[in-house]
Design an enzyme around this catalytic site. Structure first.
Site, PDB file in Angstrom:
ATOM      1  N   HIS A   1       0.840  -1.191   0.000  1.00  0.00           N
ATOM      2  CA  HIS A   1       0.000   0.000   0.000  1.00  0.00           C
ATOM      3  C   HIS A   1       0.878   1.245   0.000  1.00  0.00           C
ATOM      4  O   HIS A   1       1.832   1.345   0.759  1.00  0.00           O
ATOM      5  CB  HIS A   1      -0.903   0.028   1.237  1.00  0.00           C
ATOM      6  CG  HIS A   1      -1.719   1.281   1.334  1.00  0.00           C
ATOM      7  ND1 HIS A   1      -2.867   1.463   0.594  1.00  0.00           N
ATOM      8  CD2 HIS A   1      -1.532   2.423   2.031  1.00  0.00           C
ATOM      9  CE1 HIS A   1      -3.356   2.663   0.850  1.00  0.00           C
ATOM     10  NE2 HIS A   1      -2.565   3.265   1.720  1.00  0.00           N
TER      11      HIS A   1
ATOM     12  N   SER B   1      -7.589   3.842   9.758  1.00  0.00           N
ATOM     13  CA  SER B   1      -8.376   3.904   8.524  1.00  0.00           C
ATOM     14  C   SER B   1      -7.692   3.105   7.408  1.00  0.00           C
ATOM     15  O   SER B   1      -8.306   2.237   6.771  1.00  0.00           O
ATOM     16  CB  SER B   1      -8.549   5.381   8.120  1.00  0.00           C
ATOM     17  OG  SER B   1      -8.978   5.511   6.795  1.00  0.00           O
TER      18      SER B   1
ATOM     19  N   ARG C   1     -14.764  13.108   9.172  1.00  0.00           N
ATOM     20  CA  ARG C   1     -13.494  13.762   9.532  1.00  0.00           C
ATOM     21  C   ARG C   1     -13.143  14.848   8.539  1.00  0.00           C
ATOM     22  O   ARG C   1     -12.602  15.892   8.902  1.00  0.00           O
ATOM     23  CB  ARG C   1     -12.371  12.710   9.597  1.00  0.00           C
ATOM     24  CG  ARG C   1     -12.459  11.816  10.829  1.00  0.00           C
ATOM     25  CD  ARG C   1     -11.612  10.564  10.652  1.00  0.00           C
ATOM     26  NE  ARG C   1     -10.232  10.877  10.340  1.00  0.00           N
ATOM     27  CZ  ARG C   1      -9.420  10.127   9.583  1.00  0.00           C
ATOM     28  NH1 ARG C   1      -9.860   8.994   9.063  1.00  0.00           N
ATOM     29  NH2 ARG C   1      -8.196  10.502   9.344  1.00  0.00           N
TER      30      ARG C   1
ATOM     31  N   ASP D   1     -15.397   2.958   8.212  1.00  0.00           N
ATOM     32  CA  ASP D   1     -14.334   3.868   7.792  1.00  0.00           C
ATOM     33  C   ASP D   1     -14.863   4.880   6.773  1.00  0.00           C
ATOM     34  O   ASP D   1     -14.525   6.056   6.825  1.00  0.00           O
ATOM     35  CB  ASP D   1     -13.154   3.093   7.208  1.00  0.00           C
ATOM     36  CG  ASP D   1     -12.115   4.033   6.609  1.00  0.00           C
ATOM     37  OD1 ASP D   1     -11.518   4.814   7.378  1.00  0.00           O
ATOM     38  OD2 ASP D   1     -11.944   4.026   5.378  1.00  0.00           O
TER      39      ASP D   1
ATOM     40  N   LYS E   1      -8.719  -1.044   5.887  1.00  0.00           N
ATOM     41  CA  LYS E   1      -9.028  -1.383   4.496  1.00  0.00           C
ATOM     42  C   LYS E   1      -8.145  -2.516   3.970  1.00  0.00           C
ATOM     43  O   LYS E   1      -8.603  -3.393   3.246  1.00  0.00           O
ATOM     44  CB  LYS E   1      -8.894  -0.135   3.615  1.00  0.00           C
ATOM     45  CG  LYS E   1     -10.077   0.822   3.824  1.00  0.00           C
ATOM     46  CD  LYS E   1      -9.950   2.105   3.029  1.00  0.00           C
ATOM     47  CE  LYS E   1      -9.102   3.111   3.754  1.00  0.00           C
ATOM     48  NZ  LYS E   1      -9.530   4.506   3.618  1.00  0.00           N
TER      49      LYS E   1
HETATM   50  N1  URA Z   1      -6.190   7.844   3.702  1.00  0.00           N
HETATM   51  C1  URA Z   1      -7.067   7.019   4.280  1.00  0.00           C
HETATM   52  O1  URA Z   1      -7.423   5.984   3.717  1.00  0.00           O
HETATM   53  N2  URA Z   1      -7.568   7.323   5.493  1.00  0.00           N
HETATM   54  C2  URA Z   1      -7.205   8.435   6.139  1.00  0.00           C
HETATM   55  O2  URA Z   1      -7.687   8.649   7.238  1.00  0.00           O
HETATM   56  C3  URA Z   1      -6.302   9.312   5.532  1.00  0.00           C
HETATM   57  C4  URA Z   1      -5.797   8.984   4.306  1.00  0.00           C
END
Ligand code: URA
Ligand code: CA
Length: 434
Positions: free
Chosen positions: A82, A183, A168, A161, A187
């Site tokens: 990632h 977050s 946010r 999320d 994923k």
């Molecule tokens: N990228 C994400 O997937 N989550 C965040 O909180 C910030 C950047």
């Protein structure tokens, strides 16, 4: 349990228990906890932070809020890579076939891009016929057979999320390390990764602009991963200038082909070998990082990495002959050189602004609805530290419209030339394993 008491607890700097965090995430996902209470809590987290236990619990609560991809029918250790996002980051296109060529299964779920350039799927769709609309069983069969396949995002992954990130975004609480780290990690885990290699970018084109912040984020993610039973490591890499030469979808596919052939840009090649070595090592296909690196270098030299790319494209409907003849990729109508007005050394190429210039050409999406132009983008002919003469081309602009005045102005404003010698920036700052 009452949400107001939990907000108060966090406001006063006390730790939330596992049960309390699960109550919050479940309630927020289902809608029994309203946005105004959740925003008070995220602001309290912003100021008070979260302990290591809270971070791991939050991550898993978000993973469990939706579907989880089961990759257990794929043989071997599934390692996901990632990147925290950058400009012209061609690594995913290279790494898939590269590590597949040495037997590491890459089961990639990917999305479309928003901003600078497209996402991995957009880039791959520059290859005629390539598509990611395959069903789950075909996806698994392809990974078992070819070691690499890409599927579009499907299913209801980490709904908590999604909702929380959107909240946010409008409550000034995106920039909290524990919230960003959980977050991202939620994923990756929901997508079925056994082990995770993180490429945390640092510099102007990165989410984290300073090395200190990047290190803190990297270390937070590595700890979450390892605390929830997924071997995780992070590389902190430079994103002060764009990675490689190409920024734009078809242009990056060509750059990936060059790199798989062993003729790619030095920085992109080095970063792919570094990240790839960690992937191969975590997948237990080599007993040391240096052995892993040798395997990857060999796959480039003997052509098996390039062959893996062809097989991958063909298996998902793409025309593999683009690998031998990249002129079959979408071509822009105009090719315009940006000539240097000064002589000296390139001292700065502001990555995010260069990314915006590529977007102005149509290489990226300004909004989710915008159409991208796969053919257009930029190719840097000079990088930081390179010498340049007056009149020499610094950038080639690939455009489908003739008047690129705005793009030229943006490029001139964000590429600096100094009369003194300049060193190339450090590419790999740190590797974090715990
Ligand atoms: N990228 C994400 O997937 N989550 C965040 O909180 C910030 C950047
Ligand atoms: Ca690139």
């Amino acid at each position: 349990m009452r949400m107001v008491d939990l907000i108060e607890r966090k406001r006063d700097g006390k730790e939330l228990t596992e049960e309390q965090i699960h109550f919050i995430i479940k309630g927020y996902t289902e809608g029994s906890i309203p946005d105004y209470q959740m925003s008070a809590l995220t602001m309290a987290i912003f100021f008070r932070g979260m302990t290591e236990n809270e971070r791991a619990t939050l991550t898993m609560a978000m993973v469990e809020s939706g579907d989880q991809i089961d990759l257990s029918e794929i043989e071997g250790i599934k390692v996901d890579k990632h990147s925290t996002g950058g400009v012209g980051d061609t690594t995913t296109l290279v790494l898939g076939p590269l590590v597949a060529a040495v037997g590491v299964p890459v089961a990639k779920m990917s999305g479309r891009g928003l901003g600078h350039t497209g996402g991995t799927i957009d880039k791959l769709e520059a290859v005629e016929g390539f598509h990611v609309e395959i069903d789950k069983s075909e996806f698994i069969d392809l990974v078992n057979k070819n070691k690499v396949a890409v599927i579009g995002q499907s299913g209801n992954l980490t709904p908590a999320d999604k909702k929380l990130y959107a909240l946010r975004d409008v409550t000034a609480t995106v920039n909290s390390i524990p919230l960003i780290a959980s977050s991202i990690m939620s994923k990756k885990i929901a997508a079925g990764a056994d082990a995770i290699v993180l490429d945390v970018k640092t510099g102007a084109g990165a989410f984290m602009k300073t090395l200190d912040d990047s290190r803190e984020l990297a270390s937070a993610m590595v700890r979450i991963g390892n605390n929830v039973g997924r071997q995780t490591m992070a590389v902190i890499s430079d994103m002060s200038q764009p990675l490689g030469f190409a920024i734009g979808n078809a242009l990056e596919v060509k750059e990936a082909i060059d790199t798989l052939r062993g003729q790619g840009p030095e920085d992109l090649t080095e970063l792919c070998l570094t990240l790839g070595s960690h992937m191969v090592f975590l997948a237990k296909k080599a007993s040391s990082l240096s052995e892993a690196r040798e395997l990857l270098e060999k796959a480039i030299q003997d052509g098996s990495a390039l062959e893996a790319f062809k097989t991958f494209l063909k298996s998902q409907g793409g025309d593999p002959s683009v690998v031998d003849d990249p002129t079959k990729l979408p071509q822009a109508k105009y090719k315009i050189e940006l000539e240097s007005k000064e002589a000296g050394y390139v001292s700065n190429i502001v990555a995010d602004e260069i990314g915006t210039a590529a977007m102005l050409l149509g290489a990226g999406r300004a909004t989710k609805e915008s159409e991208i132009d796969l053919a257009v983008g930029l190719v840097l002919n000079k990088k930081i530290g390179d010498q340049v003469q007056v009149g020499e081309s610094m950038v080639t602009i690939y455009s489908n419209f003739e008047d690129v005045t705005e793009v030229r102005e943006k490029l001139y404003a964000n590429i600096s030339v100094s009369s003194e010698k300049v060193d190339a920036p450090i590419l790999i700052h740190e590797e974090i394993t715990k």
